[in-house]
Design a protein around this motif. Sequence first.
Motif, PDB file in Angstrom:
ATOM      1  N   GLN A  29       0.834  -1.206   0.000  1.00 45.04           N
ATOM      2  CA  GLN A  29       0.000   0.000   0.000  1.00 45.04           C
ATOM      3  C   GLN A  29       0.867   1.254   0.000  1.00 45.04           C
ATOM      4  OE1 GLN A  29      -3.395   0.178  -0.504  1.00 45.04           O
ATOM      5  NE2 GLN A  29      -2.839  -1.919  -1.018  1.00 45.04           N
ATOM      6  N   LEU A  30       1.998   1.194   0.695  1.00 49.65           N
ATOM      7  CA  LEU A  30       2.952   2.306   0.673  1.00 49.65           C
ATOM      8  C   LEU A  30       3.480   2.498  -0.755  1.00 49.65           C
ATOM      9  CD1 LEU A  30       4.371   4.375   2.493  1.00 49.65           C
ATOM     10  CD2 LEU A  30       6.120   2.646   2.953  1.00 49.65           C
ATOM     11  N   ARG A  31       3.708   1.386  -1.439  1.00 45.86           N
ATOM     12  CA  ARG A  31       4.153   1.434  -2.838  1.00 45.86           C
ATOM     13  C   ARG A  31       3.116   2.154  -3.709  1.00 45.86           C
ATOM     14  NH1 ARG A  31       3.523  -3.304  -7.184  1.00 45.86           N
ATOM     15  NH2 ARG A  31       4.516  -2.245  -8.916  1.00 45.86           N
ATOM     16  N   VAL A  32       1.846   1.834  -3.501  1.00 44.36           N
ATOM     17  CA  VAL A  32       0.789   2.467  -4.288  1.00 44.36           C
ATOM     18  C   VAL A  32       0.832   3.981  -4.073  1.00 44.36           C
ATOM     19  CG1 VAL A  32      -1.718   2.715  -4.524  1.00 44.36           C
ATOM     20  CG2 VAL A  32      -0.689   0.426  -4.344  1.00 44.36           C
ATOM     21  N   LEU A  34       3.346   5.835  -3.043  1.00 47.26           N
ATOM     22  CA  LEU A  34       4.601   6.453  -3.494  1.00 47.26           C
ATOM     23  C   LEU A  34       4.918   6.182  -4.959  1.00 47.26           C
ATOM     24  CD1 LEU A  34       6.813   5.630  -0.366  1.00 47.26           C
ATOM     25  CD2 LEU A  34       5.714   7.807  -0.937  1.00 47.26           C
ATOM     26  N   HIS A  35       4.192   5.242  -5.562  1.00 46.13           N
ATOM     27  CA  HIS A  35       4.409   4.857  -6.965  1.00 46.13           C
ATOM     28  C   HIS A  35       5.794   4.261  -7.206  1.00 46.13           C
ATOM     29  CE1 HIS A  35       0.658   6.874  -7.903  1.00 46.13           C
ATOM     30  NE2 HIS A  35       1.113   7.959  -7.295  1.00 46.13           N
ATOM     31  N   SER A  36       6.368   3.637  -6.164  1.00 46.36           N
ATOM     32  CA  SER A  36       7.704   3.067  -6.317  1.00 46.36           C
ATOM     33  C   SER A  36       7.949   1.993  -5.259  1.00 46.36           C
ATOM     34  CB  SER A  36       8.769   4.155  -6.181  1.00 46.36           C
ATOM     35  OG  SER A  36      10.054   3.580  -6.072  1.00 46.36           O
ATOM     36  N   PRO A  37       8.238   0.757  -5.675  1.00 48.44           N
ATOM     37  CA  PRO A  37       8.554  -0.273  -4.678  1.00 48.44           C
ATOM     38  C   PRO A  37       9.865   0.017  -3.951  1.00 48.44           C
ATOM     39  CG  PRO A  37       8.848  -1.148  -6.905  1.00 48.44           C
ATOM     40  CD  PRO A  37       8.236   0.210  -7.035  1.00 48.44           C
ATOM     41  N   ILE A  38      10.819   0.633  -4.629  1.00 43.00           N
ATOM     42  CA  ILE A  38      12.108   0.933  -4.002  1.00 43.00           C
ATOM     43  C   ILE A  38      11.947   2.023  -2.945  1.00 43.00           C
ATOM     44  CG2 ILE A  38      14.481   1.726  -4.407  1.00 43.00           C
ATOM     45  CD1 ILE A  38      13.760  -1.150  -5.456  1.00 43.00           C
ATOM     46  N   GLN A  39      11.187   3.073  -3.251  1.00 35.48           N
ATOM     47  CA  GLN A  39      10.959   4.124  -2.260  1.00 35.48           C
ATOM     48  C   GLN A  39      10.177   3.583  -1.070  1.00 35.48           C
ATOM     49  OE1 GLN A  39       9.232   7.566  -4.154  1.00 35.48           O
ATOM     50  NE2 GLN A  39      10.978   7.816  -5.536  1.00 35.48           N
ATOM     51  N   ALA A  40       9.207   2.699  -1.334  1.00 34.25           N
ATOM     52  CA  ALA A  40       8.447   2.090  -0.236  1.00 34.25           C
ATOM     53  C   ALA A  40       9.364   1.250   0.643  1.00 34.25           C
ATOM     54  CB  ALA A  40       7.310   1.244  -0.799  1.00 34.25           C
ATOM     55  N   SER A  90       9.040  -8.331  -2.019  1.00 34.22           N
ATOM     56  CA  SER A  90       7.728  -8.580  -1.415  1.00 34.22           C
ATOM     57  C   SER A  90       6.751  -7.473  -1.784  1.00 34.22           C
ATOM     58  CB  SER A  90       7.840  -8.691   0.105  1.00 34.22           C
ATOM     59  OG  SER A  90       8.543  -9.852   0.465  1.00 34.22           O
ATOM     60  N   ILE A  91       7.233  -6.239  -1.792  1.00 38.42           N
ATOM     61  CA  ILE A  91       6.389  -5.104  -2.164  1.00 38.42           C
ATOM     62  C   ILE A  91       5.953  -5.243  -3.618  1.00 38.42           C
ATOM     63  CG2 ILE A  91       6.420  -2.600  -2.597  1.00 38.42           C
ATOM     64  CD1 ILE A  91       8.274  -2.405  -0.096  1.00 38.42           C
ATOM     65  N   PHE A  92       6.867  -5.660  -4.466  1.00 37.14           N
ATOM     66  CA  PHE A  92       6.563  -5.831  -5.885  1.00 37.14           C
ATOM     67  C   PHE A  92       5.610  -7.004  -6.112  1.00 37.14           C
ATOM     68  CE2 PHE A  92       7.664  -7.939  -9.924  1.00 37.14           C
ATOM     69  CZ  PHE A  92       7.300  -6.941 -10.808  1.00 37.14           C
TER      70      PHE A  92
END
Length: 151
Positions: A29-32, A34-40, A90-92
Amino acid sequence: MSNLGIYLLLPFSIVIGFSLASQAGVNAQLRVALHSPIQAAFISFLIGTIVLGIIASIQGGAWFKPNAFTTIPWWAWLGGLFGAFNIAMSIFLAPKLGAMVLAISIVCGQIIASLALDQNGWLGYPKIDITPSRIIGALFVIAGMLLITKK
């Protein structure tokens, strides 16, 4: 460790499992947002680092003992790299696989690696021989993964 001791510790491992399954969803959800799995993953590690820093400060004592760095094997520095990879992947994967498939596939990877780690006593683990019951248990988990992923 006795079987009783192991059974008393199992609930803590189960709580870790709940945490891992929840962590992937929370971070996805943080990825969504921030629009970035790396930033999340970065935010996740940053918050974890801050929490661990606070806990370490509360515990007191010296942060690093003299000559501590010279006694650390080179591969012991890879934990952070593995953690970053695990969290980012995992985020991806969480929104693509779902919680159940993600969790069991991770567990399957852990089981396969753990058989080799235990058998050889690598990375500081105690040497525990592969037995038929361990192999059968691993095969059941792998079979479970195949059943769960079947559409």
